[in-house]
Write a protein that holds these residues in place. Structure first.
Motif, PDB file in Angstrom:
ATOM      1  N   SER A  52       0.842  -1.192   0.000  1.00 40.25           N
ATOM      2  CA  SER A  52       0.000   0.000   0.000  1.00 40.25           C
ATOM      3  C   SER A  52       0.881   1.246   0.000  1.00 40.25           C
ATOM      4  O   SER A  52       1.958   1.248   0.604  1.00 40.25           O
ATOM      5  CB  SER A  52      -0.919   0.006   1.222  1.00 40.25           C
ATOM      6  OG  SER A  52      -1.745  -1.149   1.222  1.00 40.25           O
ATOM      7  N   PRO A  53       0.450   2.291  -0.681  1.00 33.13           N
ATOM      8  CA  PRO A  53       1.269   3.520  -0.699  1.00 33.13           C
ATOM      9  C   PRO A  53       1.522   4.023   0.709  1.00 33.13           C
ATOM     10  O   PRO A  53       0.649   3.990   1.576  1.00 33.13           O
ATOM     11  CB  PRO A  53       0.414   4.503  -1.503  1.00 33.13           C
ATOM     12  CG  PRO A  53      -0.482   3.634  -2.338  1.00 33.13           C
ATOM     13  CD  PRO A  53      -0.761   2.420  -1.497  1.00 33.13           C
ATOM     14  N   GLY A  77       1.867   6.543   3.569  1.00 30.66           N
ATOM     15  CA  GLY A  77       1.224   7.815   3.828  1.00 30.66           C
ATOM     16  C   GLY A  77       1.960   8.694   4.808  1.00 30.66           C
ATOM     17  O   GLY A  77       1.459   9.754   5.168  1.00 30.66           O
ATOM     18  N   SER A 132      -1.276   4.935   3.661  1.00 27.06           N
ATOM     19  CA  SER A 132      -1.854   6.220   3.243  1.00 27.06           C
ATOM     20  C   SER A 132      -3.213   6.415   3.893  1.00 27.06           C
ATOM     21  O   SER A 132      -3.914   5.466   4.232  1.00 27.06           O
ATOM     22  CB  SER A 132      -1.984   6.265   1.720  1.00 27.06           C
ATOM     23  OG  SER A 132      -2.830   5.211   1.273  1.00 27.06           O
ATOM     24  N   SER A 135       6.690  11.045  -4.394  1.00 27.47           N
ATOM     25  CA  SER A 135       5.241  11.242  -4.299  1.00 27.47           C
ATOM     26  C   SER A 135       4.838  12.429  -5.154  1.00 27.47           C
ATOM     27  O   SER A 135       5.388  13.525  -5.041  1.00 27.47           O
ATOM     28  CB  SER A 135       4.827  11.477  -2.839  1.00 27.47           C
ATOM     29  OG  SER A 135       5.520  12.591  -2.315  1.00 27.47           O
ATOM     30  N   SER A 136       3.889  12.185  -6.037  1.00 24.75           N
ATOM     31  CA  SER A 136       3.362  13.271  -6.856  1.00 24.75           C
ATOM     32  C   SER A 136       2.261  14.000  -6.102  1.00 24.75           C
ATOM     33  O   SER A 136       1.793  13.551  -5.053  1.00 24.75           O
ATOM     34  CB  SER A 136       2.823  12.706  -8.180  1.00 24.75           C
ATOM     35  OG  SER A 136       1.825  11.730  -7.922  1.00 24.75           O
ATOM     36  N   GLU A 137       1.853  15.113  -6.641  1.00 20.53           N
ATOM     37  CA  GLU A 137       0.879  15.943  -5.954  1.00 20.53           C
ATOM     38  C   GLU A 137      -0.468  15.212  -5.886  1.00 20.53           C
ATOM     39  O   GLU A 137      -1.035  14.807  -6.898  1.00 20.53           O
ATOM     40  CB  GLU A 137       0.714  17.273  -6.696  1.00 20.53           C
ATOM     41  CG  GLU A 137      -0.193  18.259  -5.981  1.00 20.53           C
ATOM     42  CD  GLU A 137      -0.223  19.606  -6.665  1.00 20.53           C
ATOM     43  OE1 GLU A 137      -1.113  20.407  -6.353  1.00 20.53           O
ATOM     44  OE2 GLU A 137       0.665  19.839  -7.513  1.00 20.53           O
ATOM     45  N   GLY A 138      -0.926  15.001  -4.682  1.00 19.93           N
ATOM     46  CA  GLY A 138      -2.189  14.313  -4.484  1.00 19.93           C
ATOM     47  C   GLY A 138      -2.078  12.804  -4.452  1.00 19.93           C
ATOM     48  O   GLY A 138      -3.083  12.133  -4.246  1.00 19.93           O
ATOM     49  N   HIS A 139      -0.881  12.259  -4.668  1.00 23.52           N
ATOM     50  CA  HIS A 139      -0.702  10.812  -4.652  1.00 23.52           C
ATOM     51  C   HIS A 139       0.416  10.458  -3.687  1.00 23.52           C
ATOM     52  O   HIS A 139       1.501  11.051  -3.747  1.00 23.52           O
ATOM     53  CB  HIS A 139      -0.366  10.282  -6.051  1.00 23.52           C
ATOM     54  CG  HIS A 139      -1.464  10.498  -7.044  1.00 23.52           C
ATOM     55  ND1 HIS A 139      -1.613  11.694  -7.730  1.00 23.52           N
ATOM     56  CD2 HIS A 139      -2.479   9.674  -7.454  1.00 23.52           C
ATOM     57  CE1 HIS A 139      -2.659  11.601  -8.536  1.00 23.52           C
ATOM     58  NE2 HIS A 139      -3.198  10.386  -8.384  1.00 23.52           N
ATOM     59  N   PRO A 140       0.174   9.505  -2.780  1.00 23.82           N
ATOM     60  CA  PRO A 140       1.231   9.125  -1.832  1.00 23.82           C
ATOM     61  C   PRO A 140       2.358   8.373  -2.522  1.00 23.82           C
ATOM     62  O   PRO A 140       2.222   7.879  -3.643  1.00 23.82           O
ATOM     63  CB  PRO A 140       0.491   8.228  -0.830  1.00 23.82           C
ATOM     64  CG  PRO A 140      -0.663   7.665  -1.611  1.00 23.82           C
ATOM     65  CD  PRO A 140      -1.064   8.741  -2.583  1.00 23.82           C
ATOM     66  N   PRO A 195       4.724   5.474  -3.548  1.00 24.02           N
ATOM     67  CA  PRO A 195       4.581   4.006  -3.599  1.00 24.02           C
ATOM     68  C   PRO A 195       5.676   3.326  -2.791  1.00 24.02           C
ATOM     69  O   PRO A 195       6.794   3.821  -2.672  1.00 24.02           O
ATOM     70  CB  PRO A 195       4.706   3.699  -5.089  1.00 24.02           C
ATOM     71  CG  PRO A 195       5.504   4.828  -5.646  1.00 24.02           C
ATOM     72  CD  PRO A 195       5.152   6.038  -4.829  1.00 24.02           C
TER      73      PRO A 195
END
Length: 645
Positions: free
Chosen positions: A140-141, A143, A170, A563-568, A570
Motif C-alpha cells: 500500500s502507498p 502515507g 496512506s 510522491s506526486s501531488e495528491g498521490h502518496p 509508492p
C-alpha cells in the motif's frame, strides 16, 4: 585335436572293417558320439596311454600323468564306460542350489531397494528450492513516517528467511489518522503471509529466541516511536503481550528494546527499554519480563548531561561475564546491570548472572563512586560492537564527528584512531584483508553529488581501498555478505557509472539521477565493480540473508518512489539472489590493470562463490547477536524495480 583326428579315422575306409556303413555303425555297441565322448573323458582322446591312431602322446601332455595309471574297477561299467563318482553329482546339485539362492537374494535385494527409493521419493518432502530468485512486491502507498524498519526471519519453517517490515499506510477518506501496519512477506515469492495493525509507527523490529535451548517459536519485538513495546508471534503475527503504556506515563521510548539475561529466573530472557522524559532530560531504564511483558521492578532514572545523538542502549558482556549497559547523549557511559537490578528491586540479593564484576571497567568509576562509568566523551554519533579477533569479547567501534575510534573491550584502551570528516553513515563490518580481522566499509561525502567509498583495515586503522562514485542520495544503506573462503563482498548504491576506463573524458554521474545501481565489491578483484541491478526511487533500507541449503545470499531492499501531488509515495519491497546476479552483472573497471582480468576467468571465479552465515556475529549469553548493522534503516524513507543487466 585327437577328437577331430579320431572322427576323421572312423569316416575313412579301413581294411579290416570294409566300407563304412552309417546304419551299421548306428547299431553298433559303441557309436561315434559315444567314442568321441569316451575319448574326451579320457584326457582329450587318450585311452590306456595311446591315441586312436596308435601315436604316442606328447611328453608334456596330461596323458603322461594320467595314462600311466590303470583305471580303477569302480570307474568302469560293464559296458566299458567310465562312471562318474557319486560325490561329483552331489557337488553339482549343491552348486546349482547355491547359484539359485544367490540369484534370488540379489533380485530380492534389488526389488526392496527400488521400493525404498520410490517410497522415499513420494513420502519425504524435498527441501524447498528458492525458485523465485528475484521478485518485487508492491505494498500500500506509504502515507507518512520517516522510519523504515526491516528484519529477516524464517517464520513459516520452510528454510527460507522471510521479510518483516512496518510502514504507515496512506490515509483513507474515512480515517483521519494514518494506520501503522506490521507485514510479513514470504521469502519464496513475496506474497503476504500475515499483517497486523499497530497503534503507532514502529522504529525497530527485532526477531529472536527468548528461550534458548528449547524448541520455541520465533518472537519479534516491535518498538514504537512513542509508547508501544510489544512481542509478536512470528508465525501467526499475533501479539503475545504489550507493555502497558501507563508505565511510561512521564516519558516516551527513546530506543529499541534490548535483550538481557533471565533476571526473574522464569526460563525466558528479559528485556530493558530506555525512556526519556518529556519535560526533563532524565533517562529512565525499565526492566521488562520476556514472558509476560510486565515490569520487573520499578523504573530506574539517571540524570545524563550531554549534547548530541542518543547512544544505545546496548548490552556489553565482558570476558569474565560481567554485564554492562552502554548509553549516552553524544558520549558513551556505562552502568552495571546489577546496579539497575538492585534499584529496580530495592534489594541487595542478585541472581548468579549479575554477581560478576570486571576490574578494568570498575576502575573507570568516578571519584564519588557514582554508578556511571565514563567510556568515551568526544562527539559520539554511532556505537557498534564488533568481535575481537581470538577473543570471546567484543571491541567498541565509535563513529565521531572527527572519524573512527576502536576501543579494546577488555580494558577500554584505544587500538587505533582514523581522522575522517563528513562521516555520518554506519560502518559495515566484513573481511577484506587476509588477516581474519574485521574490516569496515564506509562512505563519506566527497563534494556535490559525489561520495567516496572506502575500506578501513580493522587491525591497523588505515584505508586499504577507496573510490569516488556519483550519488545524490543523502544516505544509502551498505551491507556485506561472507563467502565460504572467509571473504566478504560489500554492496552499496550509487548512480550509473560508465564501463569505460576512468582515464577517458566521460564525466561520472551524468546518468539519470533517479536511477540507482547496486554495486558489489569483492576483495579478490579490487580494481572492478560488479553492477548487479538498478532501481528507481530512493533505497531506504536493505538486509542480506543467507539461504543455508543452497549456499546463496539474497539481498532485500525497501524503497519508496517520489510522491506526486495528491498521490502518496509508492512502497516496494524487492529480493535479489546474489549468486544469480553475480553471473548476470556487468563489469565496471575502476582503473587500468595489467594484465586485464578475462571475462571467462571472472565468470569461473564468480560461479564458485558460496555464501555462509557470518562468523563475526557472535552472541551474547549464547544466542543474542551483539553486532548491530541495522542503523541505516532509520533514515528518510522509494519503488525498487530490479532489471536484469
Amino acid at each position: 585335436i585327437p577328437s577331430v583326428l579320431g572322427r576323421a579315422q572312423f569316416w575313412k575306409k579301413s581294411p579290416d572293417l570294409g566300407e563304412y556303413d552309417p546304419l551299421t555303425q548306428a547299431d553298433s555297441d559303441e557309436s561315434e558320439d559315444d567314442l568321441v565322448l569316451n575319448l574326451q573323458q579320457k584326457n582329450g582322446g587318450v585311452k590306456n596311454g595311446k591315441s586312436p591312431l596308435g601315436e604316442v602322446p606328447e611328453p608334456d601332455s596330461d596323458a603322461e600323468a594320467v595314462g600311466a595309471a590303470k583305471p580303477h574297477l569302480s570307474e568302469v561299467t560293464t559296458e566299458g564306460y567310465p562312471s562318474e563318482p557319486l560325490g561329483g553329482l552331489e557337488q553339482k546339485a549343491t552348486s546349482s542350489i547355491v547359484s539359485y539362492v544367490r540369484t534370488s537374494v540379489f533380485l530380492l535385494t534389488l526389488v526392496i531397494s527400488m521400493i525404498l527409493v520410490l517410497v522415499c521419493a513420494f513420502l519425504i518432502p524435498c527441501p524447498p528450492r528458492d525458485l523465485h530468485s528475484t521478485w518485487s512486491h508492491h505494498l500500500s502507498p506509504q502515507g507518512g513516517g520517516d522510519l523504515s524498519p526491516l528484519e529477516l526471519a524464517d517464520v513459516n519453517g520452510d528454510g527460507l528467511r522471510d521479510v518483516l517490515l512496518s510502514f504507515v499506510a496512506s490515509r483513507n477518506g474515512s480515517v483521519s489518522k494514518p494506520a501503522a501496519i506490521l507485514v510479513c512477506l514470504s521469502g519464496m515469492n513475496g506474497s503476504t503471509l500475515w499483517s497486523s495493525p499497530l497503534p503507532e509507527e514502529a522504529r525497530d523490529i527485532t526477531c529472536l529466541d527468548l528461550m534458548p535451548g528449547n524448541v520455541a517459536e520465533t518472537i519479534c519485538l516491535v518498538t514504537g516511536t512513542h509508547k508501544m513495546f510489544s512481542a509478536f508471534n512470528a508465525t501467526s503475527g499475533k501479539a503475545i503481550w504489550t507493555l502497558n503504556p501507563n508505565y511510561l506515563s512521564n516519558g516516551t521510548l527513546a530506543a529499541p528494546g534490548v535483550v538481557l539475561p533471565d533476571l526473574d529466573e522464569d526460563g525466558v530472557r528479559d528485556l530493558v527499554i530506555l525512556a526519556i522524559g518529556e519535560l526533563q532530560p532524565d533517562l529512565c531504564f525499565l526492566l521488562v519480563s520476556g514472558r509476560t511483558g510486565s515490569p520487573v521492578g520499578r523504573p530506574v532514572k539517571y540524570n545524563i548531561v550531554g549534547v548530541g545523538n542518543l547512544i544505545g542502549p546496548q548490552v556489553y558482556v565482558t570476558t569474565n561475564g560481567a554485564v554492562y549497559i552502554l548509553f549516552g547523549f553524544g558520549n558513551i557511559q556505562a552502568v552495571a546491570l546489577r546496579d539497575i537490578f538492585v534499584q529496580a528491586q530495592n534489594r541487595d540479593s542478585l541472581p548468579p548472572s549479575l554477581q560478576i564484576e570486571e576490574p578494568e571497567w570498575e576502575k573507570r568509576r568516578s571519584i564519588n563512586l557514582s554508578e556511571l562509568i565514563d567510556i568515551y566523551s568526544d562527539g559520539v554519533e554511532l556505537l557498534q560492537m564488533v568481535k575481537a579477533p581470538d577473543s570471546n569479547c567484543s571491541n567498541l567501534l565509535i563513529t565521531t564527528r572527527q572519524g573512527l575510534v576502536l576501543l579494546r573491550g577488555q580494558n577500554l584502551t584505544r587500538s587505533w584512531t582514523l581522522s575522517l570528516h563528513s562521516l555520518h553513515s554506519q560502518p559495515t563490518p566484513g573481511y577484506f584483508t587476509d588477516d581474519q580481522t574485521l574490516d569496515f566499509f564506509l562512505q563519506i561525502q566527497d563534494g556535490v553529488g559525489m561520495k567516496k567509498m572506502m575500506v578501513v583495515d580493522g587491525d591497523l586503522g588505515s584505508i586499504t581501498w577507496s573510490y569516488s562514485v556519483p550519488c545524490h542520495m543523502k544516505e544509502t544503506p551498505t551491507t556485506s555478505a561472507v563467502t565460504s573462503d572467509q571473504k566478504s563482498v560489500f554492496l552499496f548504491w550509487a548512480e550509473g557509472m560508465s564501463t569505460v576506463s576512468p582515464s577517458s573524458d566521460v564525466i561520472p554521474g551524468t546518468g539519470p539521477p533517479s536511477l540507482h545501481h547496486l554495486y558489489l565489491l569483492h576483495p579478490a578483484f579490487p580494481s572492478i565493480l560488479l553492477d548487479l541491478a538498478n532501481a528507481t526511487g530512493t533505497v531506504t533500507a536493505s538486509e542480506v540473508g543467507i539461504n543455508d541449503l543452497w549456499k546463496d545470499a539474497f539481498y532485500v531492499t525497501r524503497t519508496t518512489g517520489p510522491s506526486s501531488e495528491g498521490h502518496p509515495a509508492p512502497l516496494v519491497v524487492s529480493k535479489l539472489s546474489l549468486r544469480w546476479a553475480l553471473m548476470e552483472g556487468q563489469v565496471v573497471e575502476l582503473e587500468d590493470t595489467t594484465p586485464k582480468i578475462g571475462r571467462g576467468e571472472l565468470r569461473r571465479f564468480l560461479s564458485r562463490i558460496k555464501f555462509v552465515d557470518p562468523p563475526h556475529q557472535v552472541n551474547l549469553f549464547g544466542e543474542i547477536p551483539v553486532i548491530t548493522t541495522k542503523g541505516l534503516g532509520q533514515m528518510l524513507p522509494t519503488p525498487v524495480l530490479f532489471s536484469r543487466k
